[in-house]
Scaffold this motif. Sequence first.
Motif, PDB file in Angstrom:
ATOM      1  N   LYS A   1      19.014 -33.984   2.824  1.00  0.00           N
ATOM      2  CA  LYS A   1      18.079 -34.184   3.932  1.00  0.00           C
ATOM      3  C   LYS A   1      16.686 -34.665   3.525  1.00  0.00           C
ATOM      4  O   LYS A   1      15.867 -35.008   4.340  1.00  0.00           O
ATOM      5  CB  LYS A   1      17.897 -32.866   4.706  1.00  0.00           C
ATOM      6  N   GLY A   2      16.401 -34.659   2.241  1.00  0.00           N
ATOM      7  CA  GLY A   2      15.044 -34.979   1.833  1.00  0.00           C
ATOM      8  C   GLY A   2      14.210 -33.726   1.843  1.00  0.00           C
ATOM      9  O   GLY A   2      14.731 -32.616   1.999  1.00  0.00           O
ATOM     10  N   GLY A   3      12.939 -33.853   1.677  1.00  0.00           N
ATOM     11  CA  GLY A   3      12.074 -32.687   1.605  1.00  0.00           C
ATOM     12  C   GLY A   3      12.112 -32.087   0.212  1.00  0.00           C
ATOM     13  O   GLY A   3      12.356 -32.795  -0.750  1.00  0.00           O
ATOM     14  N   GLY A   4      11.913 -30.785   0.113  1.00  0.00           N
ATOM     15  CA  GLY A   4      11.876 -30.130  -1.193  1.00  0.00           C
ATOM     16  C   GLY A   4      10.571 -30.452  -1.912  1.00  0.00           C
ATOM     17  O   GLY A   4       9.669 -31.048  -1.340  1.00  0.00           O
ATOM     18  N   LYS A   5      10.525 -30.035  -3.179  1.00  0.00           N
ATOM     19  CA  LYS A   5       9.283 -30.186  -3.949  1.00  0.00           C
ATOM     20  C   LYS A   5       8.836 -31.639  -4.042  1.00  0.00           C
ATOM     21  O   LYS A   5       7.715 -31.995  -3.766  1.00  0.00           O
ATOM     22  CB  LYS A   5       9.485 -29.616  -5.352  1.00  0.00           C
ATOM     23  N   GLY A   6       9.760 -32.499  -4.443  1.00  0.00           N
ATOM     24  CA  GLY A   6       9.391 -33.889  -4.688  1.00  0.00           C
ATOM     25  C   GLY A   6       9.497 -34.768  -3.450  1.00  0.00           C
ATOM     26  O   GLY A   6       9.337 -35.971  -3.548  1.00  0.00           O
ATOM     27  N   LYS A   7       9.769 -34.180  -2.282  1.00  0.00           N
ATOM     28  CA  LYS A   7       9.974 -34.930  -1.036  1.00  0.00           C
ATOM     29  C   LYS A   7      10.935 -36.109  -1.257  1.00  0.00           C
ATOM     30  O   LYS A   7      10.525 -37.274  -1.292  1.00  0.00           O
ATOM     31  CB  LYS A   7       8.627 -35.421  -0.510  1.00  0.00           C
ATOM     32  N   LEU A   8      12.178 -35.788  -1.399  1.00  0.00           N
ATOM     33  CA  LEU A   8      13.190 -36.814  -1.622  1.00  0.00           C
ATOM     34  C   LEU A   8      13.418 -37.618  -0.353  1.00  0.00           C
ATOM     35  O   LEU A   8      13.295 -37.095   0.741  1.00  0.00           O
ATOM     36  CB  LEU A   8      14.521 -36.160  -2.042  1.00  0.00           C
ATOM     37  N   ARG A   9      13.798 -38.876  -0.542  1.00  0.00           N
ATOM     38  CA  ARG A   9      14.127 -39.704   0.623  1.00  0.00           C
ATOM     39  C   ARG A   9      15.538 -39.354   1.091  1.00  0.00           C
ATOM     40  O   ARG A   9      16.420 -39.125   0.258  1.00  0.00           O
ATOM     41  CB  ARG A   9      14.106 -41.187   0.225  1.00  0.00           C
ATOM     42  N   GLN A  10      15.728 -39.360   2.406  1.00  0.00           N
ATOM     43  CA  GLN A  10      17.053 -39.036   2.941  1.00  0.00           C
ATOM     44  C   GLN A  10      18.077 -40.056   2.431  1.00  0.00           C
ATOM     45  O   GLN A  10      17.872 -41.268   2.551  1.00  0.00           O
ATOM     46  CB  GLN A  10      17.026 -39.050   4.458  1.00  0.00           C
ATOM     47  N   THR A  11      19.144 -39.562   1.839  1.00  0.00           N
ATOM     48  CA  THR A  11      20.150 -40.433   1.214  1.00  0.00           C
ATOM     49  C   THR A  11      21.533 -39.954   1.614  1.00  0.00           C
ATOM     50  O   THR A  11      21.755 -38.745   1.736  1.00  0.00           O
ATOM     51  CB  THR A  11      19.990 -40.383  -0.322  1.00  0.00           C
ATOM     52  N   ARG A  12      22.441 -40.904   1.819  1.00  0.00           N
ATOM     53  CA  ARG A  12      23.802 -40.533   2.254  1.00  0.00           C
ATOM     54  C   ARG A  12      24.854 -41.166   1.355  1.00  0.00           C
ATOM     55  O   ARG A  12      24.746 -42.342   1.001  1.00  0.00           O
ATOM     56  CB  ARG A  12      24.046 -41.011   3.687  1.00  0.00           C
TER      57      ARG A  12
ATOM     58  N   ASP B   1      20.540 -45.334   2.656  1.00  0.00           N
ATOM     59  CA  ASP B   1      19.512 -44.514   3.304  1.00  0.00           C
ATOM     60  C   ASP B   1      19.502 -44.800   4.805  1.00  0.00           C
ATOM     61  O   ASP B   1      20.413 -45.453   5.326  1.00  0.00           O
ATOM     62  CB  ASP B   1      18.141 -44.763   2.670  1.00  0.00           C
ATOM     63  N   LYS B   2      18.472 -44.344   5.478  1.00  0.00           N
ATOM     64  CA  LYS B   2      18.381 -44.496   6.927  1.00  0.00           C
ATOM     65  C   LYS B   2      18.415 -45.990   7.329  1.00  0.00           C
ATOM     66  O   LYS B   2      19.047 -46.362   8.310  1.00  0.00           O
ATOM     67  CB  LYS B   2      17.060 -43.844   7.392  1.00  0.00           C
ATOM     68  N   ASN B   3      17.751 -46.825   6.538  1.00  0.00           N
ATOM     69  CA  ASN B   3      17.664 -48.263   6.873  1.00  0.00           C
ATOM     70  C   ASN B   3      19.014 -48.971   6.805  1.00  0.00           C
ATOM     71  O   ASN B   3      19.278 -49.885   7.570  1.00  0.00           O
ATOM     72  CB  ASN B   3      16.686 -48.970   5.924  1.00  0.00           C
ATOM     73  N   SER B   4      19.837 -48.548   5.849  1.00  0.00           N
ATOM     74  CA  SER B   4      21.112 -49.251   5.656  1.00  0.00           C
ATOM     75  C   SER B   4      22.262 -48.562   6.391  1.00  0.00           C
ATOM     76  O   SER B   4      23.421 -48.985   6.279  1.00  0.00           O
ATOM     77  CB  SER B   4      21.431 -49.348   4.163  1.00  0.00           C
ATOM     78  N   GLN B   5      21.945 -47.501   7.165  1.00  0.00           N
ATOM     79  CA  GLN B   5      22.984 -46.649   7.776  1.00  0.00           C
ATOM     80  C   GLN B   5      24.034 -47.440   8.568  1.00  0.00           C
ATOM     81  O   GLN B   5      25.243 -47.234   8.395  1.00  0.00           O
ATOM     82  CB  GLN B   5      22.310 -45.626   8.681  1.00  0.00           C
ATOM     83  N   LYS B   6      23.559 -48.376   9.408  1.00  0.00           N
ATOM     84  CA  LYS B   6      24.478 -49.125  10.265  1.00  0.00           C
ATOM     85  C   LYS B   6      25.450 -49.958   9.416  1.00  0.00           C
ATOM     86  O   LYS B   6      26.668 -49.943   9.643  1.00  0.00           O
ATOM     87  CB  LYS B   6      23.666 -50.038  11.197  1.00  0.00           C
ATOM     88  N   ASP B   7      24.896 -50.657   8.431  1.00  0.00           N
ATOM     89  CA  ASP B   7      25.726 -51.490   7.552  1.00  0.00           C
ATOM     90  C   ASP B   7      26.681 -50.629   6.719  1.00  0.00           C
ATOM     91  O   ASP B   7      27.835 -51.008   6.487  1.00  0.00           O
ATOM     92  CB  ASP B   7      24.837 -52.307   6.598  1.00  0.00           C
ATOM     93  N   ASP B   8      26.185 -49.482   6.277  1.00  0.00           N
ATOM     94  CA  ASP B   8      27.017 -48.598   5.441  1.00  0.00           C
ATOM     95  C   ASP B   8      28.215 -48.065   6.229  1.00  0.00           C
ATOM     96  O   ASP B   8      29.329 -47.980   5.695  1.00  0.00           O
ATOM     97  CB  ASP B   8      26.178 -47.416   4.927  1.00  0.00           C
ATOM     98  N   ILE B   9      27.973 -47.716   7.485  1.00  0.00           N
ATOM     99  CA  ILE B   9      29.067 -47.191   8.320  1.00  0.00           C
ATOM    100  C   ILE B   9      30.095 -48.302   8.566  1.00  0.00           C
ATOM    101  O   ILE B   9      31.310 -48.075   8.490  1.00  0.00           O
ATOM    102  CB  ILE B   9      28.528 -46.611   9.651  1.00  0.00           C
ATOM    103  N   LYS B  10      29.622 -49.530   8.791  1.00  0.00           N
ATOM    104  CA  LYS B  10      30.524 -50.664   9.029  1.00  0.00           C
ATOM    105  C   LYS B  10      31.343 -50.942   7.754  1.00  0.00           C
ATOM    106  O   LYS B  10      32.558 -51.116   7.814  1.00  0.00           O
ATOM    107  CB  LYS B  10      29.661 -51.887   9.421  1.00  0.00           C
TER     108      LYS B  10
END
Lengths: 192, 119
Positions: free
Chosen positions: B68-79, B98-107
């Motif tokens: 989900k991201g967050g934590g000490k180093g504020k990770l970017r949400q990654t799937r 990540d969030k930006n590529s989500q649509k393409d990744d699902i396809k």
Amino acid sequence: MVKQFKNVNELIKGISEDENFKKDAIKQISENGLGKFLSFLRCEHRMTQKELADKMGCSQGRVSKIESAKDDSLSIRDFIDYGNALGLELEIGFRSKEMKWVDMVKYHAFQMQRYLNNIVQVAKEDKALEEGALNFCFETLKNVPILILNTMSKLPKSRFNKPIDGTKGKVHISGPIQPQRDVNANNEAVAS
Amino acid sequence: MTEWRIEPTDAYARAHKYYEKKQSAELIAVLDNLDRYFKVVSHGVHPQFVVSGYIHDEGKGVRALDQKGGGKGKLRQTRLYVYPDVDQKVLYLITIGDKNSQKDDIKLSADFVIKLKGA
């Protein structure tokens, strides 16, 4: 060529390039094995984190935290509460660091005998229970060799090159077939 | 009785190498969730019964394992997109995004499953 891996550590070693990354990743992934085990138990019981939280009387976030916590931050209380919610009792044990797989097999063989003895002890002087205990011992006598034969069949030079399915085939484990009354007499002798 | 295996696709292998260089902390976090998911599946729990906050159904049997991201180093949400093939006992790793590529990744993941099942 298609590459397959047995686990995530193998995957990391197989496709990562940087040695420091490999070391860091494997270290971090191995730091929360206990939480992963609890997560496995919950899924095996087909429960969601929310359902388990309701049984534990805590929030779903608490369950999520336990499952993702590092091993050294979990308490015995966490395990007891988690186990209670799943209908499981916590067992804690130590074993020698020198213990090898063969020692484990021997240990569990003796444990099995201990449990069978407990069953026989409980069944004493009750005909129906004795009959049940004897049947269970025979069942064990049949099933344990099947497990061992299945393992042996995985060895490359094994004579048992096909797995044995206990539900289909039968393994003959006794001597020559005896008339029914003799079998009964033998059973009584074993039970007494 | 065969054991479950992990099979990365070429797209996954490329993404893995990219993340290893550019966002290694995010990659480790999703690999940790992959390890969590794979341990449950490989110990005999049917993938459909593996339910947790980090798992999302994306249709056609594809599942996204996120951090989900967050934590000490504020990770970017990654799937990490995976497909558990129950018959073959293979967990395919399709891609990471990540969030930006989500649509393409699902396809991409849906196309992968269609191709795999048609093969």
